[in-house]
Write a protein that holds these residues in place. Structure first.
Motif, PDB file in Angstrom:
ATOM      1  N   PRO A  97       0.832  -1.213   0.000  1.00 55.41           N
ATOM      2  CA  PRO A  97       0.000   0.000   0.000  1.00 55.41           C
ATOM      3  C   PRO A  97       0.865   1.261   0.000  1.00 55.41           C
ATOM      4  O   PRO A  97       1.886   1.318   0.690  1.00 55.41           O
ATOM      5  N   LYS A  98       0.446   2.257  -0.765  1.00 47.45           N
ATOM      6  CA  LYS A  98       1.232   3.490  -0.868  1.00 47.45           C
ATOM      7  C   LYS A  98       1.270   4.251   0.456  1.00 47.45           C
ATOM      8  O   LYS A  98       2.217   4.973   0.755  1.00 47.45           O
ATOM      9  N   LYS A  99       0.230   4.111   1.256  1.00 44.95           N
ATOM     10  CA  LYS A  99       0.233   4.699   2.596  1.00 44.95           C
ATOM     11  C   LYS A  99      -0.539   3.795   3.546  1.00 44.95           C
ATOM     12  O   LYS A  99      -1.445   3.069   3.136  1.00 44.95           O
ATOM     13  N   LEU A 100      -0.136   3.848   4.813  1.00 46.30           N
ATOM     14  CA  LEU A 100      -0.775   3.013   5.825  1.00 46.30           C
ATOM     15  C   LEU A 100      -2.140   3.571   6.203  1.00 46.30           C
ATOM     16  O   LEU A 100      -2.382   4.778   6.114  1.00 46.30           O
ATOM     17  N   GLY A 101      -3.024   2.684   6.622  1.00 43.98           N
ATOM     18  CA  GLY A 101      -4.350   3.096   7.057  1.00 43.98           C
ATOM     19  C   GLY A 101      -5.438   2.518   6.178  1.00 43.98           C
ATOM     20  O   GLY A 101      -5.173   1.871   5.147  1.00 43.98           O
ATOM     21  N   TYR A 102      -6.679   2.755   6.588  1.00 45.85           N
ATOM     22  CA  TYR A 102      -7.848   2.268   5.857  1.00 45.85           C
ATOM     23  C   TYR A 102      -8.633   3.483   5.353  1.00 45.85           C
ATOM     24  O   TYR A 102      -8.901   4.418   6.116  1.00 45.85           O
ATOM     25  N   TYR A 103      -9.015   3.443   4.078  1.00 46.50           N
ATOM     26  CA  TYR A 103      -9.639   4.612   3.468  1.00 46.50           C
ATOM     27  C   TYR A 103     -10.848   4.202   2.630  1.00 46.50           C
ATOM     28  O   TYR A 103     -10.795   3.230   1.860  1.00 46.50           O
ATOM     29  N   LYS A 104     -11.900   4.986   2.782  1.00 45.77           N
ATOM     30  CA  LYS A 104     -13.154   4.716   2.083  1.00 45.77           C
ATOM     31  C   LYS A 104     -12.966   4.642   0.574  1.00 45.77           C
ATOM     32  O   LYS A 104     -13.561   3.791  -0.112  1.00 45.77           O
TER      33      LYS A 104
END
Length: 449
Positions: A55-62
């Motif tokens: 993933p290009k950035k960490l976290g969860y996104y809608k």
């Protein structure tokens, strides 16, 4: 692999040991893979990066969930209120747990499931090693790194799949145990001991899951079971179906001499092993029958076993000098007791046990009493509780009562832990380090200097 149409697949919690390997496997099969996670450690991170799916950035996104996605795969570590999971549900995108998807991909395979409260990783790895040694094509799913295998999972067009079947919950939206999802043809049941207290808050509820598993055996299926386990014996006695082939096992015939363990084959020849411990002789006995059912003759099993080594963090010897230092993935009371006994039988010197209370079960004040007498063969024990577990205010006196052991020292700081182990009174003791966690990333290599 049964699915031929290539898909756009999004994997929530892609950084897990199995999830990242599943992602890589699916990409190599031609699928378009995306994923997300809030934290990703190595080796998962570097392997995902190498395969261009980190993933290009960490976290969860809608906005990770769009209408181009054909399928979302999730595991138990995903929270029920995960924004991506909720968005996929809103959009009506199909959601599968990884056990369900493995089952779908293995539709036309002979499915072998290895289950039990302990030993399932080792039994699965033995079978994998023996099949590979004998050049048998097979797929697999296992929860630990196994020597000679690049990943934790392989899904191809092989006719057999060997699966480590975990009794933990399937996903945040499916509370069934994972092992029920695989719909086995052949089941090995290695022992039942109450575990995962956080989701099965009674012994009865826990055992019930294995009862369901046994009753999930199809007509013409096979169950290989450890005959010395009381709970398994009760389940099998109640089950007894004439349409199921039931085969019991105990232990390989073995002996220990001069810090070496040997087993005796069918021709009364001695076979020197790289592994030891009575519990591992049990694991070998069960794995041998599974391999026999998969077409491996005993003589070929014994030949393969000469080169078998345990998976990562299973009685791993990190120092082999005048004193021996081992690391092991023990956390349940019986595994703790069995591992200590194994080291003491192989190396009779005095033994310092360093044990981290890490799992939810092991830190529960009600469950802790199940550890009574599990340290009886330890010369002295250091119990470690992570600095991050501030909510668990356990006292040394209480732990001594639970373990029924006076020679216990409680440590709650990783610097203090190394300093305590290095004390002169422990210098000449063999050491056994056990946890299902990581001791706050303590560098135990300092002990070998």
């Amino acid at each position: 692999m049964q699915e031929q149409k290539k898909k756009n697949i999004h994997i929530i919690s892609i950084g897990g040991s199995i999830m990242h390997d599943l992602a890589i496997n699916l990409k190599k099969s031609g699928n378009n893979i995306s994923g997300s996670d809030d934290i990703i450690y190595n080796p998962s991170k570097s392997r995902l990066e190498k395969n261009d799916i980190l993933p290009k950035k960490l976290g969860y996104y809608k906005n990770n969930i769009n209408n181009k996605i054909d399928l979302v795969i999730t595991g138990m570590h995903t929270k029920k209120n995960n924004i991506e999971l909720i968005e996929a549900q809103k959009k009506g995108i199909p959601i599968k747990s990884y056990p369900e998807y493995i089952r779908k991909l293995s539709e036309n395979k002979h499915r072998v499931v290895i289950a039990g409260s302990h030993g399932k990783t080792t039994v699965t790895s033995i079978i994998m090693h023996v099949l590979k040694y004998n050049k048998v094509e097979f797929d697999y799913l296992i929860g630990a790194k196994v020597k000679g295998f690049e990943s934790n999972i392989k899904i191809s067009d092989s006719p057999i799949i060997v699966i480590e079947g975990d009794e933990y919950l399937t996903s945040p939206i499916d509370k069934d145990p994972k092992f029920l999802k695989y719909e086995h043809h052949l089941l090995l049941l290695n022992g039942i001991e109450w575990d995962h207290y956080n989701v099965y808050n009674s012994h009865k509820k826990y055992v019930k899951q294995f009862n369901k598993l046994v009753h999930n055996t199809p007509k013409g299926g096979e169950i290989i079971y450890f005959e010395e386990d009381e709970e398994i014996s009760k389940i099998i006695e109640e089950y007894k179906d004439e349409n199921t082939n039931l085969i019991s096992f105990a232990h390989e015939n073995f002996k220990v001499n001069k810090n070496e363990t040997v087993i005796i084959d069918d021709d009364n020849k001695l076979i020197k092993l790289k592994i030891f411990g009575k519990h591992n002789m049990q694991n070998l006995a069960g794995a041998k029958i599974v391999c026999e059912k998969l077409g491996i003759k005993n003589k070929h099993f014994y030949k393969a076993i000469l080169t078998y080594e345990l998976p990562d963090r299973r009685l791993e010897k990190i120092f082999d000098g005048k004193i021996k230092i081992f690391k092991d993935f023990a956390h349940s009371p019986s595994k703790l007791k069995a591992t200590i006994s194994a080291v003491k039988n192989q190396y009779p010197n005095k033994l310092l046990v360093i044990y981290e209370l890490h799992s939810s079960s092991s830190l529960d004040i009600n469950f802790l009493r199940n550890y009574k007498d599990s340290l009886s063969e330890s010369s002295f024990t250091i119990i470690y509780i992570s600095e991050d577990k501030k909510d668990f205010d356990l006292k040394e006196k209480f732990l001594k009562e639970c373990f029924n052991e006076k020679k216990i020292l409680l440590v709650k700081n990783k610097i203090d832990l190394i300093n305590t182990i290095k004390k002169p009174k422990f210098k000449n003791l063999n050491k056994l380090i056990m946890s299902s966690g990581n001791f706050d990333n303590v560098n135990f290599n300092e002990l070998t200097k």
